[in-house]
Design an enzyme around this catalytic site. Structure first.
Site, PDB file in Angstrom:
ATOM      1  N   LYS A 204      51.096  93.122  27.592  1.00 19.19           N
ATOM      2  CA  LYS A 204      51.963  92.204  27.733  1.00 19.19           C
ATOM      3  C   LYS A 204      51.735  92.106  26.082  1.00 19.19           C
ATOM      4  CE  LYS A 204      53.137  87.961  29.057  1.00 19.19           C
ATOM      5  NZ  LYS A 204      52.996  86.663  30.138  1.00 19.19           N
ATOM      6  N   SER A 279      56.605  84.885  32.787  1.00 19.71           N
ATOM      7  CA  SER A 279      57.016  85.122  31.571  1.00 19.71           C
ATOM      8  C   SER A 279      56.452  86.812  31.085  1.00 19.71           C
ATOM      9  CB  SER A 279      55.591  84.619  30.206  1.00 19.71           C
ATOM     10  OG  SER A 279      54.099  84.765  30.020  1.00 19.71           O
ATOM     11  N   SER A 303      53.548  82.758  35.604  1.00 21.56           N
ATOM     12  CA  SER A 303      53.806  84.057  35.198  1.00 21.56           C
ATOM     13  C   SER A 303      53.529  86.041  35.562  1.00 21.56           C
ATOM     14  CB  SER A 303      54.015  84.098  33.406  1.00 21.56           C
ATOM     15  OG  SER A 303      54.478  82.445  33.063  1.00 21.56           O
TER      16      SER A 303
END
Length: 599
Positions: A204, A279, A303
């Site tokens: 990420k 996210s 997330s």
């Protein structure tokens, strides 16, 4: 801000100190001061603000307020001169163990993995795109497949499918190919680092990687670089895993909308919404589309678990305080967590084992053994489920059992589990998440909020408004929210003193994240989403209170999409949730299903 302009932070701090921080008074008065454009605040301004705010002070009290505000401004000027960036952690450290409680004594034991069938080298390496780490690692260990071959195969898939799914921020191709050659050479010499040796993975894009941009999903930071590596990146390097891409996250870890596009769900890639959720949208989407061996996401409020459920993969949010966040973007220092997103629960266990433990930088991380035994029997565990969450409520008020959720319980019972229905704990302390998260993210991004650079995010994020509003949260309320937080921690401690695991198809991530509770979500089947549920890919690291700017209402979804189950356990007993997830996956094949367009 010039010395002749009143310092807004000092102004707000003073009103918080006298118990008026949560009233209209500070904001009204500040607005009047700005309109006046003068160097001083006057007693007349205070009196005008009193009328709007419904307050009343004497003339003597107004005079005293003027003196105190001037003194406070001079004091805080010294603080504002100090440079602050995200490498500086707060001196305050959150511990999810409630006061007066102690973790059980625990010794490290040998890892016991599940047996992997002997595999031959496939005719085409593309056939391995969806293989779990447990299988890929055996192919590498037995020299049937080279790390460089896996790396080239996954890089090819990332390049091929990114135009459809928009999950890549930057490829780390040069770094990956160099590392892959080194891993090839080690294997040829008989050196094997362990189950992650030669396995390509994606990060990420809030994890610092030296030599590559770390954009945090926001155009404002698209050229940002760091001269150091995140601890998680270093540990995966040491384990022999090969980083091949920085993957998307919603802007500053919110939703699935980043500065270039929306990250798509590979099960329904033609629609913006439902997207990949957030996210950790890129890690979940890329893992689900067979474009990385595994990935690392982050969670502050849903997330990891939300995009994992949405994209049909296994996502593990560890106990707070088990994985160092050093080198990761900070959103909320007392709730941020890093964890693996994989194709199976056992993959999550292997990756977690490689990244967990103290690093001497993130002081929230404890030294506590993680003991993985894939053969643990469910009959050894006390398992409960939130009975009411297994029913679906219709618009007319009637309830019907959720088929995929009920099947999950049946599978566990067939594996020897004895299940106990229980009620959802009350009271619900999830509201504390908004106070704590908004206060901490407002502090993390205060410099670019006050210099107005954060405004650049407004076309695709609601964070700017959240960060600005955070300047009005009284410090005393933030402190008291953390005091009430202890009650929530005790509530979860009491729950898991009775049960080893609690399962639910609908987790209250606001509550479990502020208490540091570990959770893994696994796919349980497929269903057409109900109208009004799962229609937007917005649930993200900021939680439901801070959803990213949404696209136009999508057409109704008419194809079945993945369903999931949340499996929660006691803090620092992360293996318990993973064992239950692994047992379910050992008896089912939902985690082996692939999005048809990317097979």
């Amino acid at each position: 801000m010039s010395d002749t302009k009143y310092d807004r932070r000092a102004f707000m701090t003073y009103f918080g100190s006298i118990g008026l921080g949560s009233t209209l008074m500070p904001g009204v008065l500040w607005g009047q001061l700005q309109q006046q454009q003068g160097p001083e605040i006057t007693k007349e301004m205070i009196a005008s603000a009193e009328e709007i705010s419904g307050l009343s002070f004497s003339d003597e009290e107004r005079t005293a307020m003027l003196r105190s505000l001037t003194t406070m401004r001079d004091t805080l000027k010294q603080l504002h001169k100090e440079p602050l960036d995200q490498s500086m952690l707060p001196a305050i450290v959150f511990d999810p163990v409630p006061p007066g409680k102690e973790l059980a004594k625990k010794s490290k034991t040998m890892t016991v993995r599940s047996k992997v069938p002997v595999m031959a080298r496939p005719g085409s390496l593309e056939e391995l795109a969806y293989a779990p780490v447990t299988q890929l690692s055996e192919l590498v260990r037995t020299r049937k497949v080279k790390p460089s071959e896996l790396t080239e195969m996954y890089l090819s898939r990332l390049k091929r499918y990114d135009p459809q799914l928009h999950f890549v921020v930057n490829l780390t191709e040069e770094r990956a190919l160099k590392q892959a050659k080194e891993m090839d050479a080690e294997i040829s010499r008989g050196k094997y680092r362990g189950p992650l040796h030669g396995i390509p993975w994606g990060a990420k894009d809030l994890l610092a990687v030296k030599g590559y941009p770390t954009t945090w999903g926001a155009g404002l930071y698209q050229n940002q670089t760091f001269d150091y590596e995140a601890t998680v990146v270093k540990r995966l390097d040491e384990a022999g895993a090969i980083l091949i891409a920085k993957l998307t996250l919603g802007s500053l870890a919110q939703g699935n909308h980043w500065w270039k596009d929306y990250t798509r769900n590979p099960w329904i890639p033609e629609q913006l919404s439902p997207g990949a959720s957030g996210s950790s949208a890129g890690p979940a989407s890329a893992t689900a589309a067979g474009c990385v061996g595994f990935s690392i996401g982050s969670e502050t409020n849903g997330s990891i678990t939300s995009p994992s459920r949405t994209n049909g993969v296994s996502g593990f949010r560890p106990t707070f305080g088990r994985v160092s966040r050093a080198g990761a973007m900070a959103l909320s220092w007392t709730t941020d967590k890093l964890g693996p997103i994989c194709r199976s629960a056992e993959d999550c266990a292997l990756v977690f084992d490689a990244i967990q433990g103290p690093d001497g930088i993130d002081y929230s991380v404890k030294q506590y053994p993680f003991n993985w035994n894939a053969g643990t029997k469910l009959s050894q565990l006390k398992i409960a489920y939130f009975k009411s969450s297994f029913d679906r409520r219709s618009p007319d008020g009637t309830t019907t059992p959720i088929p995929e959720a009920m099947n999950f319980l049946k599978v566990l019972e067939a594996r020897g589990a004895k299940l106990e229905p229980i009620e959802i704990p009350a009271p619900n302390y999830g509201y504390l998440d908004s106070i704590i998260l908004n206060s901490e993210c407002g502090a993390a991004f205060e410099p670019d909020t006050l210099n107005s650079k954060i405004k650049e995010l407004e076309p695709y994020s609601t964070w700017p408004n959240t960060f600005r509003a955070a300047q009005f949260i009284p410090a005393v309320d933030y402190v008291n929210a953390n005091r009430v937080r202890v009650a929530a921690m005790n509530q979860m401690w009491d729950l898991f003193s009775k049960y080893d695991v609690v399962v639910t198809p609908q987790e209250n991530t606001s509550l479990t994240n502020i208490t540091g509770t570990p959770s893994i979500v696994v796919p349980t089947g497929f269903a057409i989403p109900q109208a009004g549920r799962g229609g937007r890919g917005g649930a993200g690291r900021g939680g439901d209170t801070t959803r990213a700017a949404a696209p136009p209402p999508p057409p109704p979804v008419t194809v079945p999409l993945p369903t999931g189950m949340y499996i929660m356990g006691p803090i620092f007993q992360d293996e318990k949730s993973l064992v239950v997830a692994h047992a379910f996956q050992s008896a089912t094949d939902f985690h082996k299903k692939h999005p048809p367009q990317f097979a």
